[in-house]
Design an enzyme around this catalytic site. Structure first.
Site: not given
Lengths: 150, 150
Positions: B57, B59, B87, B90
């Protein structure tokens, strides 16, 4: 005599070996392996200090390596064996990978994902806990004792 | 005339540019930048498909790169700008990095970390939400519309 190696105990012992490598390298001793069709497809130990990377937990590294190995982003037919209860981040990673099964050793009351009341794992993920929990906990306690003594 | 670039709006626009790169590459369009002392020290976009890695992801990649940049595993003096509410995974990563501030754009009711009632972020992490939320959401909606139409 047939030697049965494809047991949860065998795989968790492999995860414990990874935790020992972390221990020997001055990392918080957590190890993980990912198993698919009774075959270990990735092994990893915590590398937060070595990589200066707070995301480099054993589980994240093992999941990334497992996906790399199978060339896909889902691990629905795989099991993750990890010596310590995963944290929120790592539990979240198992969600995205649609991990089929998680087996962990020692519980982590402070940082483990089970302290959250809401669901974090994928709903289809089976969970087993406590396998070689004593061995995992002993290694962690020895690590933190050594830290305090130095 | 002094041009003020070191504003939250400026940094979020940079995160949106990253989201656009993800969009152009067929990835769910989420972008992130990490800012330290008014300077962008890392930029990343979602690369789950490219890397076949469910943990890739924006992040996670931005945090890893930021730590690599400063050579340390803590980001307590840093801000993470991300176009979509992080999420669970993260958000858990920001905890371990002791992130000082999180600014996110659109909310994510289904997968965002705020659906958990228990605390996931580091207690010292400041949070601001809704910055360029419309722009971020529009990009996401366009992405999923294109997926459905093809």
């Amino acid at each position: 005599m047939r030697i049965e190696v494809y047991t949860p105990e065998y795989f968790m012992k492999e995860a414990l070996k990874q935790a020992q490598i972390a221990f020997d390298n001055g990392e918080i001793p957590v190890g993980a392996v990912v198993v698919c069709n009774n075959r270990i497809i990735s092994k990893a130990h915590n590398q937060v200090e070595l990589l200066n990377d707070p995301t480099a937990h054993a589980e994240i590294l093992a999941i990334t390596a497992a996906c790399e190995h199978i060339g896909a982003k889902y691990l629905e037919d795989c099991s993750l064996y990890v010596t310590l209860e995963p944290c929120t981040m790592c539990a979240g990673a198992t969600y995205w990978s649609m991990l089929g099964e998680m087996v962990y050793g020692a519980s982590d009351e402070k940082r483990g994902f089970t302290r959250h009341r809401t669901e974090i794992l994928h709903p289809k993920c089976k969970v087993r806990k406590g396998l070689f929990a004593v061995e995992s906990k002993n290694l962690l306690q020895q690590f933190f004792k050594n830290l305090r003594d130095t």
